[in-house]
Write a protein that holds these residues in place. Structure first.
Motif, PDB file in Angstrom:
ATOM      1  N   VAL A  42       1.087  -1.167  -0.054  1.00  0.00           N
ATOM      2  CA  VAL A  42      -0.104   0.116  -0.046  1.00  0.00           C
ATOM      3  C   VAL A  42       0.776   1.388   0.072  1.00  0.00           C
ATOM      4  O   VAL A  42       0.651   2.104  -0.771  1.00  0.00           O
ATOM      5  CB  VAL A  42      -0.956  -0.098   1.246  1.00  0.00           C
ATOM      6  CG1 VAL A  42      -1.745   1.424   1.358  1.00  0.00           C
ATOM      7  CG2 VAL A  42      -2.127  -1.282   0.910  1.00  0.00           C
ATOM      8  N   LEU A  43       1.794   1.143   0.944  1.00  0.00           N
ATOM      9  CA  LEU A  43       2.550   2.384   0.851  1.00  0.00           C
ATOM     10  C   LEU A  43       3.413   2.566  -0.464  1.00  0.00           C
ATOM     11  O   LEU A  43       3.635   3.883  -1.152  1.00  0.00           O
ATOM     12  CB  LEU A  43       3.792   2.248   1.943  1.00  0.00           C
ATOM     13  CG  LEU A  43       3.301   2.267   3.524  1.00  0.00           C
ATOM     14  CD1 LEU A  43       4.464   1.839   4.501  1.00  0.00           C
ATOM     15  CD2 LEU A  43       2.681   3.788   3.763  1.00  0.00           C
ATOM     16  N   SER A  44       3.997   1.425  -1.000  1.00  0.00           N
ATOM     17  CA  SER A  44       4.574   1.672  -2.375  1.00  0.00           C
ATOM     18  C   SER A  44       3.863   2.290  -3.143  1.00  0.00           C
ATOM     19  O   SER A  44       4.013   3.050  -4.281  1.00  0.00           O
ATOM     20  CB  SER A  44       5.072   0.322  -2.620  1.00  0.00           C
ATOM     21  OG  SER A  44       6.335  -0.031  -2.111  1.00  0.00           O
ATOM     22  N   PHE A  45       2.474   1.502  -3.595  1.00  0.00           N
ATOM     23  CA  PHE A  45       1.536   2.437  -4.313  1.00  0.00           C
ATOM     24  C   PHE A  45       1.316   3.756  -4.157  1.00  0.00           C
ATOM     25  O   PHE A  45       0.919   4.731  -4.942  1.00  0.00           O
ATOM     26  CB  PHE A  45       0.223   1.539  -4.572  1.00  0.00           C
ATOM     27  CG  PHE A  45       0.433   0.229  -5.181  1.00  0.00           C
ATOM     28  CD1 PHE A  45       0.385   0.554  -6.655  1.00  0.00           C
ATOM     29  CD2 PHE A  45       0.314  -0.942  -4.885  1.00  0.00           C
ATOM     30  CE1 PHE A  45       0.592  -0.560  -7.429  1.00  0.00           C
ATOM     31  CE2 PHE A  45       0.544  -2.145  -5.620  1.00  0.00           C
ATOM     32  CZ  PHE A  45       0.852  -1.838  -7.014  1.00  0.00           C
ATOM     33  N   GLY A  46       1.273   4.175  -3.057  1.00  0.00           N
ATOM     34  CA  GLY A  46       0.898   5.520  -2.538  1.00  0.00           C
ATOM     35  C   GLY A  46       2.033   6.272  -3.099  1.00  0.00           C
ATOM     36  O   GLY A  46       1.673   7.423  -3.635  1.00  0.00           O
ATOM     37  N   VAL A  47       3.326   5.838  -2.749  1.00  0.00           N
ATOM     38  CA  VAL A  47       4.447   6.702  -3.292  1.00  0.00           C
ATOM     39  C   VAL A  47       4.595   6.733  -5.050  1.00  0.00           C
ATOM     40  O   VAL A  47       4.776   7.846  -5.294  1.00  0.00           O
ATOM     41  CB  VAL A  47       5.661   6.007  -2.501  1.00  0.00           C
ATOM     42  CG1 VAL A  47       7.070   6.572  -3.409  1.00  0.00           C
ATOM     43  CG2 VAL A  47       5.869   6.285  -1.105  1.00  0.00           C
ATOM     44  N   GLY A  49       2.030   6.609  -6.886  1.00  0.00           N
ATOM     45  CA  GLY A  49       0.930   7.713  -7.214  1.00  0.00           C
ATOM     46  C   GLY A  49       1.346   8.956  -6.939  1.00  0.00           C
ATOM     47  O   GLY A  49       1.345   9.941  -7.920  1.00  0.00           O
ATOM     48  N   LEU A  50       1.964   9.315  -5.828  1.00  0.00           N
ATOM     49  CA  LEU A  50       2.456  10.574  -5.721  1.00  0.00           C
ATOM     50  C   LEU A  50       3.502  11.187  -6.833  1.00  0.00           C
ATOM     51  O   LEU A  50       3.357  12.350  -7.247  1.00  0.00           O
ATOM     52  CB  LEU A  50       2.998  10.768  -4.232  1.00  0.00           C
ATOM     53  CG  LEU A  50       2.065  10.840  -3.240  1.00  0.00           C
ATOM     54  CD1 LEU A  50       3.080  10.665  -1.669  1.00  0.00           C
ATOM     55  CD2 LEU A  50       1.165  12.116  -3.244  1.00  0.00           C
TER      56      LEU A  50
END
Length: 196
Positions: A42-47, A49-50
Motif C-alpha cells: 500500500v505504501l509503495s503504491f501510494g508513493v 501515485g504521488l
C-alpha cells in the motif's frame, strides 16, 4: 546543507517501519509478516501515485522542493526507489533477511552519506566504504547472529550498492533501489548455500 540534513532525517525515518513490525507483538497490534507485506505494498503504491502526480500532473508541494534533489525534478525521485526496494525485499524474503536490509538503507545510507565528500566518482572512497560496511554489519548482527557469513554478505551487498555507481547509458541506478536488494540477496545466498 540544512536541506541535506532534512533528507537524511527523512531517510532514517524508514527505520520506523522496521520498529513498527518488531514492536507489533509487544503492543499486541496483530501485525503479522503477511499484514506487514500488505502495508508495504500500500505504501509503495501510494508513493508511486504521488510520483505520477508530481511528474505527469505537475503537483508541486513545498515538501518536494525540500526533500528532492535538483536532478530528481524531472525523474522518479529517490524516495520512490526507497519504498519500492524496501517493499521488494519484504515480499521476497523472510524477516531475518528483509528487516536488516531495510535498516541498511534507512540508517546505513544516510550515515555513509554524512562521511562522503559528495564527489561523483564511480567508486566512493575507502572511508565511505568502510563506514557503510561496519554500520551495515552492526545492523545485520541482531537478525543474523547465527550466521557470521550472512552478516558479512549482507554488509558487503549494502556496501557495493552504496559505494559503486551502477550506470546504464545516461541512467544512473539510485542506490535507494539497490542497497536493500543487494544486501538481502547476498545474505540469502550465504544462508542457503554456504557451508554451516
Amino acid at each position: 546543507m540544512a536541506d541535506e540534513l532534512k533528507r537524511r532525517l527523512v531517510h532514517a525515518s524508514g527505520a520506523g517501519l522496521v520498529a513498527l513490525y518488531l514492536l507489533a507483538d509487544h503492543f499486541e497490534v496483530g501485525l503479522t509478516w503477511q499484514y506487514f507485506r500488505y502495508l508495504m505494498i500500500v505504501l509503495s503504491f501510494g508513493v508511486i501515485g504521488l510520483e505520477i502526480l508530481r511528474l505527469r500532473v505537475g503537483l508541486e508541494w513545498w515538501l518536494y522542493e525540500k526533500l528532492t534533489r535538483e536532478y530528481e525534478q524531472d525523474q522518479f525521485a529517490g524516495y520512490g526507489y526507497y519504498m519500492v526496494s524496501m517493499t521488494a525485499v519484504v515480499l521476497v524474503f523472510q524477516p531475518a533477511i528483509a528487516l536488516p536490509a531495510m535498516l541498511m538503507l534507512a540508517i546505513g545510507d544516510p550515515i555513509s552519506g554524512a562521511v562522503s565528500d559528495d564527489s561523483l566518482r564511480r567508486v566512493k572512497g575507502p572511508t565511505v566504504l568502510v563506514t557503510m560496511f561496519v554500520v551495515s554489519a552492526a545492523l545485520a548482527t541482531p537478525f543474523l547472529f547465527h550466521s557470521p557469513l550472512a552478516i558479512v554478505a549482507a554488509a558487503l551487498g549494502a556496501t557495493i550498492a552504496d559505494g559503486v555507481k551502477l550506470q546504464f547509458g545516461e541512467f544512473i541506478v539510485d542506490d535507494n533501489l539497490t542497497i536493500p536488494i543487494y544486501a538481502a540477496t547476498l545474505s540469502f545466498l550465504a544462508l542457503e548455500f554456504a557451508p554451516v
